[in-house]
Design a protein around this motif. Structure first.
Motif, mmCIF file in Angstrom:
data_model
loop_
_atom_site.group_PDB
_atom_site.id
_atom_site.type_symbol
_atom_site.label_atom_id
_atom_site.label_comp_id
_atom_site.label_asym_id
_atom_site.label_seq_id
_atom_site.Cartn_x
_atom_site.Cartn_y
_atom_site.Cartn_z
ATOM 1 N N ASP A 221 36.633 38.013 44.284
ATOM 2 C CA ASP A 221 36.267 38.945 43.205
ATOM 3 C C ASP A 221 34.798 38.796 42.827
ATOM 4 O O ASP A 221 34.085 39.787 42.625
ATOM 5 C CB ASP A 221 37.142 38.696 41.978
ATOM 6 N N ARG A 222 34.352 37.563 42.723
ATOM 7 C CA ARG A 222 32.957 37.322 42.345
ATOM 8 C C ARG A 222 32.007 37.758 43.465
ATOM 9 O O ARG A 222 30.944 38.342 43.204
ATOM 10 C CB ARG A 222 32.751 35.849 41.996
ATOM 11 N N ARG A 223 32.350 37.473 44.716
ATOM 12 C CA ARG A 223 31.505 37.894 45.844
ATOM 13 C C ARG A 223 31.390 39.413 45.887
ATOM 14 O O ARG A 223 30.302 39.966 46.104
ATOM 15 C CB ARG A 223 32.091 37.382 47.156
ATOM 16 N N TYR A 224 32.517 40.085 45.684
ATOM 17 C CA TYR A 224 32.516 41.543 45.721
ATOM 18 C C TYR A 224 31.623 42.104 44.612
ATOM 19 O O TYR A 224 30.829 43.031 44.845
ATOM 20 C CB TYR A 224 33.939 42.068 45.575
ATOM 21 N N ALA A 225 31.750 41.568 43.395
ATOM 22 C CA ALA A 225 30.957 42.059 42.265
ATOM 23 C C ALA A 225 29.468 41.831 42.501
ATOM 24 O O ALA A 225 28.639 42.719 42.248
ATOM 25 C CB ALA A 225 31.404 41.374 40.981
ATOM 26 N N ALA A 253 25.328 36.335 39.856
ATOM 27 C CA ALA A 253 24.961 35.426 40.941
ATOM 28 C C ALA A 253 24.886 33.987 40.450
ATOM 29 O O ALA A 253 25.271 33.049 41.159
ATOM 30 C CB ALA A 253 23.616 35.844 41.543
ATOM 31 N N GLY A 254 24.384 33.812 39.218
ATOM 32 C CA GLY A 254 24.315 32.463 38.669
ATOM 33 C C GLY A 254 25.686 31.844 38.491
ATOM 34 O O GLY A 254 25.917 30.678 38.842
ATOM 35 N N GLU A 255 26.634 32.619 37.982
ATOM 36 C CA GLU A 255 27.993 32.111 37.825
ATOM 37 C C GLU A 255 28.629 31.812 39.182
ATOM 38 O O GLU A 255 29.316 30.802 39.338
ATOM 39 C CB GLU A 255 28.829 33.112 37.043
ATOM 40 N N LEU A 265 30.355 26.631 33.471
ATOM 41 C CA LEU A 265 29.570 27.832 33.213
ATOM 42 C C LEU A 265 29.099 27.837 31.763
ATOM 43 O O LEU A 265 29.396 26.931 30.989
ATOM 44 C CB LEU A 265 30.411 29.086 33.483
ATOM 45 N N GLY A 266 28.368 28.876 31.404
ATOM 46 C CA GLY A 266 27.900 29.024 30.036
ATOM 47 C C GLY A 266 27.411 30.436 29.819
ATOM 48 O O GLY A 266 27.142 31.178 30.779
#
Length: 325
Positions: A221-225, A253-255, A265-266
């Protein structure tokens, strides 16, 4: 702000106070005396703690070094918890005392309290607030409250021990546990029965353990976004659109970079700090260059590298079923 230069922790404009508080109790200090800048500079290297120029907890000194402290500051009462607080001589606000006064007034039955945020980190300014985690055994329900006390904006996080760990557990799954950080890294302001020390020890262990590993679904999901936002950035022809896409992309990208390394994370400034801690400062630097109008090539290159570490771009073939209704 212009006055920040004169507020440097070791500058001539700093005043230092040695304060002693009754062990296991809140309330005003038992003893207060001014120490010189020279005395502070002699004491500071003795502490096994992160560099904190504003607030120093003498209880972090190991027993073997304690005679060296007393050699500089004189005999110390074993029944007192000592802190050294620093503040600009032209800035008459003591955050530690304000926090203790608030505890004394609002929470006389509290069993533990932690002072976190920028005050505990040694980076506070005239615009900072006091972040307080307060533990009350018979609290009817956990709550968060914003108020003002002695000129300080205050963020209160009030819990029982049980509700604290319940919130920490939920926040840990999202990799953003602010309460965990405050209890692990903040100053233990009050510990009437040992509850505070137990919470701090467990919080530090959990923080060191790190967040839960990412699932394959989350990584995809993160790669796709990030891939989608990167394509928007590359194809942007309007400078304003470019800036807005880049702002979302540096967060995404940072996350992703932190999740790949199984790090916490933050939000906002805390995401930037987590990236620096994880040696991903180049992402921040490349984003800054883009914002300054120096082009997007460097930023694109860094984001591409982040994607590569996560398994590469993800577009065609990505599929998610809608949840059942």
């Amino acid at each position: 702000m212009a006055g920040d230069e004169v507020r440097h922790a070791y500058g001539d404009n700093m005043g230092w106070r040695l304060k002693g508080y009754a062990k296991r109790n809140s309330g005003p200090p038992i003893s207060v005396r001014t120490i010189s800048r020279a005395e502070f500079l002699q004491i500071r290297p003795l502490f096994d703690a992160d560099d904190n120029p504003w607030l120093v907890d003498l209880n972090q000194v190991v027993p073997e070094i304690w005679p060296c402290v007393e050699k500089v500051l004189g005999p110390m009462d074993p029944e007192q918890d000592y802190y050294i607080t620093g503040q600009p001589l032209d800035w008459d606000k003591d955050p530690v005392q304000a926090a203790r006064d608030l505890l004394d007034e609002r929470f006389p039955l509290a069993t533990a309290a932690f002072l976190g945020g920028s005050v505990a980190a040694g980076t506070y300014t005239a615009n900072s607030d006091l972040d307080l985690v307060v533990i009350v055994a018979d609290l009817p329900g956990a709550f968060r409250e914003t108020l003002e006390h002695r000129g300080w904006p205050v963020e209160l996080f009030c819990h029982t021990v049980e509700s604290l760990w319940d919130f920490v557990s939920r926040d840990t799954k999202d990799r953003r546990p602010p309460l965990l950080h405050m209890c692990a890294e903040g100053f233990l302001m009050l510990d009437s029965d040992g509850t505070g020390e137990r919470i701090r020890s467990e919080a530090r262990a959990l923080l060191e353990l790190g967040p839960p590993p990412a699932t394959i679904t989350e990584l995809e999901d993160r790669r796709y976004a990030v891939t989608d936002m990167l394509e928007d950035l590359i194809s942007a022809r309007d400078e304003d659109e470019l800036l807005f896409v880049a702002t979302r992309l540096v967060t995404g990208a940072g996350e992703l970079a932190l999740v790949v390394q199984n790090r916490w994370l933050g939000h906002g400034k805390w995401l930037m700090r987590r990236l620096r801690e994880a040696d991903h400062g180049e992402l921040v630097d490349a984003y800054r260059a883009l914002v300054r109008g120096e082009g997007s090539d460097w930023f694109i290159q860094v984001v591409e590298h982040v994607l590569k570490t996560a398994g590469g771009r993800l577009e065609a073939g990505y599929r998610r079923e809608a949840p059942p209704r």
